[in-house]
Design a protein around this motif. Structure first.
Motif, PDB file in Angstrom:
ATOM      1  N   ASP A  82      32.357  32.875  39.238  1.00 51.99           N
ATOM      2  CA  ASP A  82      31.361  33.919  39.481  1.00 51.99           C
ATOM      3  C   ASP A  82      31.940  35.005  40.383  1.00 51.99           C
ATOM      4  N   ASP A  83      31.407  36.209  40.230  1.00 57.23           N
ATOM      5  CA  ASP A  83      31.834  37.332  41.056  1.00 57.23           C
ATOM      6  C   ASP A  83      31.299  37.131  42.478  1.00 57.23           C
ATOM      7  N   VAL A  84      32.206  37.054  43.437  1.00 57.16           N
ATOM      8  CA  VAL A  84      31.782  36.801  44.815  1.00 57.16           C
ATOM      9  C   VAL A  84      30.971  37.957  45.384  1.00 57.16           C
ATOM     10  N   ARG A  85      31.070  39.125  44.756  1.00 55.50           N
ATOM     11  CA  ARG A  85      30.291  40.264  45.238  1.00 55.50           C
ATOM     12  C   ARG A  85      28.801  40.090  44.991  1.00 55.50           C
ATOM     13  N   HIS A  86      28.447  39.154  44.103  1.00 51.37           N
ATOM     14  CA  HIS A  86      27.036  38.926  43.777  1.00 51.37           C
ATOM     15  C   HIS A  86      26.427  37.799  44.599  1.00 51.37           C
ATOM     16  N   ILE A  87      27.153  37.264  45.562  1.00 56.75           N
ATOM     17  CA  ILE A  87      26.602  36.197  46.405  1.00 56.75           C
ATOM     18  C   ILE A  87      25.490  36.773  47.290  1.00 56.75           C
ATOM     19  N   HIS A  99      24.570  30.853  46.655  1.00 54.99           N
ATOM     20  CA  HIS A  99      23.775  31.330  45.536  1.00 54.99           C
ATOM     21  C   HIS A  99      24.206  32.748  45.180  1.00 54.99           C
ATOM     22  N   VAL A 100      24.124  33.070  43.883  1.00 52.70           N
ATOM     23  CA  VAL A 100      24.485  34.409  43.415  1.00 52.70           C
ATOM     24  C   VAL A 100      23.276  35.048  42.762  1.00 52.70           C
ATOM     25  N   ARG A 101      23.277  36.360  42.774  1.00 55.38           N
ATOM     26  CA  ARG A 101      22.215  37.127  42.136  1.00 55.38           C
ATOM     27  C   ARG A 101      22.569  37.404  40.682  1.00 55.38           C
ATOM     28  N   GLU A 102      21.559  37.308  39.820  1.00 54.64           N
ATOM     29  CA  GLU A 102      21.704  37.714  38.426  1.00 54.64           C
ATOM     30  C   GLU A 102      20.856  38.955  38.199  1.00 54.64           C
TER      31      GLU A 102
END
Length: 338
Positions: A82-87, A99-102
């Motif tokens: 997963d892209d760590v920028r979306h954590i 957790h990551v954002r979708e």
């Protein structure tokens, strides 16, 4: 560097068969000479390439190049890859689990073509030059993408000092498509001098404010230093490196005494291609450059699509599309299994 030398090649039994020329349409397009040339290019590729690729590269709701939405759709646990920028760090701190954002994906994307028009792009050992390949690729992708409301723009590299005035902002519509292609056809090759691909990449980073899909179309024959700029660009945008190659840049056939000319500086060398040791050194230098390019793309996390002047464009695009879709399905199935 051997890969930067331009040669005049005579036809022979070892030469690859050139691509057959495509006759222009019988109907004369409207407009001036430059507009006519653009319309001829568009019509030719619509009939020979676009019709075969349409529906393969993208459809009404699924595409190989997805939009980048800003609306939050859901939260889920972080998975490897997963892209760590979306954590989401607030949720991660509260739940003690990453957790990551979708996000809700947009159906429209902004696409930029970063076009290297340096002197080496005008080289071709057969009937097709790398410049012709650049024109055809850009036209095909722009035609496919603008059909679904996507916005296209371009940054042209015409040599040091000219890059600041060679930007077409990303917009949608057929008028934008024709304007981009007209500018592409009208832009001459760069004046003699070393190519600095880093200037093109840095300029693209300054003009593309929102996350976009970018095609860097070049032979990547450039002064050092562009790899770091490519990696910086790939942190924010989805990048596809489109590399233009000619078989004569990889291996020299036995042509006897020939004059090799650097396509960018104009420097000439008189060499004996009948010498096996010289051909071996040429091939070794080309292989070293290949390894350096592969390593640079891998470090930047950038996919590379290689287009040869002796290969069909539609087949190369179809092969790339199948590989990319296979990787996306593999990533999705792996995430589901996790």
């Amino acid at each position: 560097m051997f890969g930067r030398l331009l040669a005049r090649r005579r036809a022979g039994p070892d030469a690859a068969a050139p691509l057959p020329p495509v006759p222009p349409p019988a109907e004369a397009p409207l407009g001036g000479p430059r507009a006519s040339q653009t319309e001829v290019l568009v019509r030719r590729l619509e009939w020979t390439v676009v019709r075969r690729l349409d529906g393969m590269l993208q459809g009404d709701y699924r595409t190989l190049f997805r939009g980048f939405g800003l609306d939050l759709a859901d939260l889920r646990e972080y998975r490897p890859g997963d892209d760590v920028r979306h954590i989401d760090w607030n949720v991660t701190a509260r739940l003690q689990t990453p957790h990551v954002r979708e996000f809700q994906e947009d159906r429209e994307v902004a696409v930029w073509f970063l076009l290297d028009l340096s002197g080496s792009i005008d080289f071709g050992s057969g009937t097709v030059r790398k410049r012709d390949l650049l024109n055809d690729f850009t036209t095909v992708l722009a035609l496919l993408l603008t059909r679904y409301g996507n916005r296209v723009g371009a940054v042209f590299y015409g040599g040091a000092g000219e890059i600041a005035t060679s930007v077409i902002p990303a917009r949608a519509g057929r008028r934008q498509l024709l304007h981009l292609l007209d500018r592409m056809q009208a832009t001459p090759a760069a004046s003699p001098g070393d190519t600095r691909l880093r200037d093109l990449l840095e300029r693209a980073r300054s003009v593309a404010k929102r996350r976009s899909v970018m095609f860097v179309v070049s032979d990547f024959i450039s002064a050092p230093g562009w790899q770091a700029s490519l990696a910086m660009l790939a942190r924010r945008h989805e990048i596809v490196a489109v590399r233009l190659v000619d078989p004569l840049e990889v291996a020299l056939p036995d042509l006897g005494l020939v004059v090799l000319q650097d396509a960018e500086t104009g420097e000439q060398m008189f060499v004996d291609t009948h010498d096996p040791a010289f051909r071996k050194r040429f091939a070794a230098a080309a292989e070293a450059r290949e390894a350096e390019l592969r390593q640079g793309f891998a470090r930047a996390g950038v996919e590379c699509l290689t287009l040869s002047t002796y290969a069909r464009l539609d087949l190369a695009l179809l092969h790339f599309a199948r590989q990319r879709r296979h990787r996306q399905q593999g990533a999705a199935s792996g995430a589901g299994a996790a």
